[in-house]
Write a protein that holds these residues in place. Structure first.
Motif, PDB file in Angstrom:
ATOM      1  N   LYS A  13       3.013   7.293  -0.976  1.00  0.00           N
ATOM      2  CA  LYS A  13       2.583   6.835  -2.296  1.00  0.00           C
ATOM      3  C   LYS A  13       3.244   5.511  -2.641  1.00  0.00           C
ATOM      4  N   LYS A  14       4.473   5.338  -2.151  1.00  0.00           N
ATOM      5  CA  LYS A  14       5.219   4.130  -2.522  1.00  0.00           C
ATOM      6  C   LYS A  14       4.772   2.913  -1.738  1.00  0.00           C
ATOM      7  N   SER A  15       4.205   3.145  -0.542  1.00  0.00           N
ATOM      8  CA  SER A  15       3.914   2.016   0.337  1.00  0.00           C
ATOM      9  C   SER A  15       2.675   1.263  -0.137  1.00  0.00           C
ATOM     10  N   LEU A  16       2.906   0.012  -0.536  1.00  0.00           N
ATOM     11  CA  LEU A  16       1.790  -0.815  -0.990  1.00  0.00           C
ATOM     12  C   LEU A  16       0.826  -1.062   0.159  1.00  0.00           C
ATOM     13  N   GLU A  17       1.403  -1.287   1.357  1.00  0.00           N
ATOM     14  CA  GLU A  17       0.551  -1.589   2.502  1.00  0.00           C
ATOM     15  C   GLU A  17      -0.404  -0.432   2.785  1.00  0.00           C
ATOM     16  N   PHE A  18       0.117   0.801   2.710  1.00  0.00           N
ATOM     17  CA  PHE A  18      -0.733   1.960   2.957  1.00  0.00           C
ATOM     18  C   PHE A  18      -1.849   2.037   1.921  1.00  0.00           C
ATOM     19  N   LYS A  19      -1.511   1.748   0.680  1.00  0.00           N
ATOM     20  CA  LYS A  19      -2.513   1.824  -0.380  1.00  0.00           C
ATOM     21  C   LYS A  19      -3.603   0.779  -0.179  1.00  0.00           C
ATOM     22  N   VAL A  20      -3.161  -0.434   0.215  1.00  0.00           N
ATOM     23  CA  VAL A  20      -4.151  -1.488   0.458  1.00  0.00           C
ATOM     24  C   VAL A  20      -5.033  -1.102   1.649  1.00  0.00           C
ATOM     25  N   TYR A  21      -4.400  -0.580   2.697  1.00  0.00           N
ATOM     26  CA  TYR A  21      -5.117  -0.115   3.899  1.00  0.00           C
ATOM     27  C   TYR A  21      -6.218   0.860   3.501  1.00  0.00           C
ATOM     28  N   LEU A  22      -5.809   1.843   2.697  1.00  0.00           N
ATOM     29  CA  LEU A  22      -6.763   2.853   2.230  1.00  0.00           C
ATOM     30  C   LEU A  22      -7.860   2.201   1.391  1.00  0.00           C
TER      31      LEU A  22
END
Lengths: 491, 451
Positions: free
Chosen positions: A266-275
């Motif tokens: 949840k904290k990872s901005l990169e993961f959120k952008v990826y999604l």
């Protein structure tokens, strides 16, 4: 640069690569194929060369690598891996021309997944296994594997040189422990995807190969039509899951498995952008598919997700011939080739963290017009970004574009069509594999002229090692001044 | 009560002064000879030279008999240690000043029983919270809430063009009788007046009005005030107060600019704050202020370490048309003067911290306390209990409160009553009492007599 020290380390790595040839050797023996000697000879040559290098430069072996040395080491290792990796293809007579074998080998080890093999299904199991093995090795990185197995004094330098993304991420105090846990997670992922493929109805041999190339986000298949050959929705969903997982930063898995910290996702901005990018592109392509192509609601969704993932994670499978899709959908996929997935994943390409840095930098520069004295607030993972990293990232982007431009020019000189020029360049530099037009997912690169194959092979190496290591190793040879100052050939 | 105060800085001095005036036995431990001398000369307390975490020293002043230990030195760790020691000697109540945000928020340290700290006070955070409260209602000089936020008290500046100037209070109440409110006090020329119906409001007064929070906007409108919305805030000085404040304001979606001289400090702020624009420059540079739109700033706040610079820059910003200015001034003796010069609000973080500590100490008897006008008046919130026999079931008129002490609101079963002389107090009421400083002891006296 201490060339001799580097070469002695290359020798050690060659033994590792030679040892990996035992996997196809065993496969060939199990299927009692005549080509087993091919792998035995290739392994012998590779290991022999490795031992030779070690013996020749034995007295340098205990010195510590500097960062430039490790850049040279990583470049040479990958280059030799591709060079020696083509031995099985040559000895088995898979290809008529050497450039084709080199292309296939390079595409394998760099996990690009572009192929020049027209009829995959006609190949012996051993050769197919070797193709998948090269991708599996390249997925997590050869040097990372090496320091996981044989930690030495230069482990940190080697880890740095091969780490993917704008900043190095170390999970444990020691680089060798980090490498070991990365490979362990990689192994677990592979086993999970293998089990799911078998459950979805794939035979064991195909499942091993596909699990290797899925978690490595490589893209080689044992079928001519890639994943589409199975016409099985369950298998496609497994591939979707596998590719998605391969595109995530491995440190996130580490936090979950090791520290039970699920909220890191949840904290990872990169993961959120990826999604976010995946959802956005899937929605657009899906709606376009529903209008323009006659897919059913579910098939359309599956195909759009599959294609978006195969490109963004730089895998290169195909669940259908996306080259037949409407222009808009194809352009979107072309753009995706320049996006890439998370840093610290098994993918190639630009990486989302770099885009995050570039976007912040752009915003900052615009704001600076209004507030000239504004202080930079660029951040990555909550930490302030050093100006050096920002500059290196912008330079990376420039160089990426410059290299793409040079490649397009070179390919154009060989009378290659515009679509192939652009898509082939972006695909190989980004590590995707299949491009558009004659190099599309239902075709191969086999018709490309030998020169084009070499250009594209070079792109793959540049893209996989994220440009800098290759430039650091090669450019000093071009500049005489740097050459004199920095190169120490004498003992 | 026997109280030990560690550290005779601004906060310690202030608390010692108040406690000693209230008749308690105060011991003050101070490391610095000069500071100790100042205490000796001015306060009726016992000052000891030494280290507040030295158990031999604490034993020599019979710490085991103390009811209270307040550690307010500059050093967080020392304060925490002193409280820990106090725990070993069985001191009832401890207060520690802890400024480092790494210790005081969401931290296991704050709640660690071994440290034995009942109240951790962070002066900078207290100051930031106070400013944020004022920002929510920018036309007010000061804002206070009571009864869990249901009742509100505003301090408003009366300008010459205000429609209620030169009117007497009774007429104002009649004119706006759709809402219940009360002018609890008037601050005129540094003096607090508890007004009667025939008192007149003059230009330059500051009035304290009390009413229901949900009706306050309409009440203000009736009195000729419009609630302006604050959008852009400019802060000079990237101190800790600025950081806490910017964090609070960012959450509300306000546009914050911070001007800070030190580049390294700018980088830290830029990293820890999400949206605020951090500018590296000199806050006293007029060109920079103008370029960054000081004229459009709804609020201009100076928070540098330098009092004189804060005052100067705030005055300059006022000249450059900043709508409202707030200045941090540590020397509290200047405060009343500065608001007269034209700075809208001035505050001293240490004074605010001292007030917060005093509030905490009294909170056994009182539900809440607000200190107004640098201590010249206080507002108490009290729960009426059965033991207070003299107050219950009597008309307020018959309670014979001295002038200067006034029950301004009653909260009964979630209903806010602005009382008149005919109202009575019942058990379970929460009452809000306004009192001038000279009568503070009377409030406690009245409450204690009923036991």
């Amino acid at each position: 640069m201490q060339i001799k020290l580097v070469l002695s380390n290359v020798g050690k790595l060659l033994i590792l690569i030679g040892a990996s040839m035992l996997i196809p050797l065993i496969t060939a023996i199990i299927y009692s194929e005549n080509c087993w000697w091919v792998f035995a000879v290739s392994a012998a040559i590779t290991i022999g060369l490795g031992i030779l290098l070690i013996k020749l430069f034995a007295k340098y072996a205990h010195q510590k690598l500097s960062i430039q040395d490790s850049y040279l080491l990583v470049t040479l290792t990958w280059f030799f891996a591709a060079l020696l990796g083509m031995l099985p293809y040559l000895l088995a007579g898979t290809f008529n021309e050497i450039t084709a074998a080199f292309f296939e080998s390079m595409s394998g080890i760099t996990t690009v997944g572009a192929s020049v093999l027209d009829n995959v299904e006609a190949q012996p199991h051993g050769i197919l296994m070797w193709r998948s093995t090269t991708q599996w090795l390249g997925g997590m990185g050869i040097l990372v594997l090496f320091i996981a197995v044989l930690p030495g004094t230069s482990a940190l330098q080697m880890y740095k040189a091969e780490s993917m993304g704008p900043v190095m991420g170390k999970l444990l105090p020691k680089a060798s422990d980090t490498a070991r846990s990365l490979w362990l997670i990689y192994l677990l992922n592979t086993m999970l995807i293998f089990a799911l493929y078998v459950l979805a109805g794939m035979n064991v041999f195909d499942a091993i190969n596909h699990s290797f190339t899925t978690v490595a986000t490589g893209g080689f298949s044992t079928r001519n039509a890639s994943i589409a050959a199975y016409q099985n929705a369950a298998i496609e969903w497994v591939a979707i899951l596998g590719m998605f997982m391969g595109g995530i930063n491995y440190s996130l898995y580490f936090y979950v498995l090791h520290n039970r910290r699920v909220d890191e996702f949840k904290k990872s901005l990169e993961f959120k952008v990826y999604l976010g990018v995946i959802v956005l592109f899937t929605m657009i392509i899906y709606s376009k598919l529903l209008i323009a192509q006659d897919y059913s609601v579910f098939t359309g969704l599956r195909h759009s997700i599959f294609q978006v993932l195969t490109i963004i994670t730089t895998t290169g499978y195909a669940s259908c011939d996306f080259d037949q899709w409407s222009l808009l959908a194809r352009y979107l996929l072309l753009i995706l080739m320049m996006v890439g997935a998370c840093s610290g994943s098994t993918t190639c390409g630009m990486k989302i963290d770099r885009h995050i840095i570039l976007f912040q930098k752009m915003r900052y520069e615009v704001e600076k017009f209004f507030h000239p004295r504004m202080v930079s607030h660029l951040r990555l993972k909550g930490e302030p970004l050093d100006n050096t990293i920002v500059l290196r990232t912008t330079t990376f982007f420039n160089t990426y574009i410059l290299i793409a431009a040079i490649s397009i020019y070179l390919l154009a000189c060989m009378d290659i069509g515009l679509m192939e020029c652009v898509s082939g360049t972006l695909s190989c530099l980004g590590g995707v594999g299949p491009a558009m037009g004659q190099w599309g997912p239902s075709e191969t690169y086999s018709m490309a002229p030998a020169g084009a194959k070499l250009v594209l092979s070079a792109l793959m190496l540049l893209g996989r090692l994220e440009i800098y290591p290759v430039l650091v190793s090669c450019l000093p040879l071009l500049y005489k001044r740097v050459h004199q100052e920095k190169l120490h050939f004498e003992d | 009560m026997r109280a030990i105060i560690i550290g005779a800085g601004k906060i310690g001095y202030n608390i010692a002064e108040t406690l000693s005036l209230e008749g308690h036995d105060v011991f003050i431990v101070e490391r610095d000879e000069e500071r100790k001398k100042i205490v000796d000369e001015n306060l009726d307390v016992q000052a000891i030279l030494g280290n507040g975490a030295d158990s031999k020293l604490l034993e020599s002043i019979e710490i085991e008999k103390a009811d209270l230990l307040i550690a307010v030195t500059e050093n967080d760790e020392l304060n925490m240690l002193s409280c820990m020691l106090a725990g070993q000697y069985g001191v009832n109540k401890t207060v520690a000043r802890v400024r480092n945000p790494d210790y005081d928020k969401d931290n296991k340290l704050a709640t660690n029983p071994a440290l034995n700290i009942d109240l951790m006070i962070n002066p900078e955070r207290v100051a930031a919270n106070e400013i944020a409260k004022i920002i929510a209602i920018p036309e007010a000089v000061d804002v206070n809430y009571f009864a869990k936020g249901k009742i509100m008290m505003l301090e408003l500046q009366i300008e010459a063009d205000n429609p209620i100037v030169n009117k007497i209070l009774r007429d104002i109440q009649i004119m706006h009788n759709d809402y219940h409110f009360l002018v609890a006090a008037i601050s005129r020329k540094e003096e607090i007046i508890i007004p009667r119906g025939d008192d007149m409001i003059l230009a330059g007064d500051r009035i304290f009005i009390i009413g229901r929070t949900d009706q306050m906007r309409s009440i203000e409108k009736g009195l000729g005030f419009t609630r302006k919305k604050v959008n852009s805030i400019m802060i000079v000085g990237g101190s800790r107060v600025a950081f806490y404040l910017a964090q609070l304001l960012e959450k509300k979606g306000l546009e914050v600019k911070i001007i800070e001289k030190d580049y390294k400090h700018c980088r830290v702020l830029a990293t820890d704050l999400d949206e605020a624009i951090i500018l590296n420059g000199d806050g006293s540079d007029i060109d920079l202020l103008q370029d960054e739109g000081v004229a459009n700033a709804d609020l201009f706040i100076t928070l540098t370490e330098d009092d004189k610079l804060n005052v100067l820059v705030a005055l300059m910003a006022k000249r450059l048309n900043a709508k409202k200015t707030i200045a941090q001034v540590r020397r509290s003796d200047y405060l009343p003067l500065l608001e007269a010069v034209g700075i809208d609000v001035t505050f001293s973080p240490r004074l605010l911290a001292a007030e917060a500590v005093l509030k905490f100490l009294r909170s056994q008897d009182f539900l809440s306390i607000s200190v107004l006008e640098q201590g010249s008046a206080e507002v108490y919130e009290i729960l009426i209990q059965e033991r207070m026999k003299r107050l219950i079931n009597k008309k307020l008129r018959d309670l014979k409160f001295p002038r200067g002490m006034l029950i301004v609101a009653i909260l009964r079963d979630n209903d806010v009553i602005i009382p008149s002389g005919e109202d009575e107090l019942l058990v379970g009421d929460r009452i809000i009492i306004f009192t001038v400083a000279e009568l503070i002891h009377r409030v406690e006296h009245i409450l204690r007599l009923e036991v």
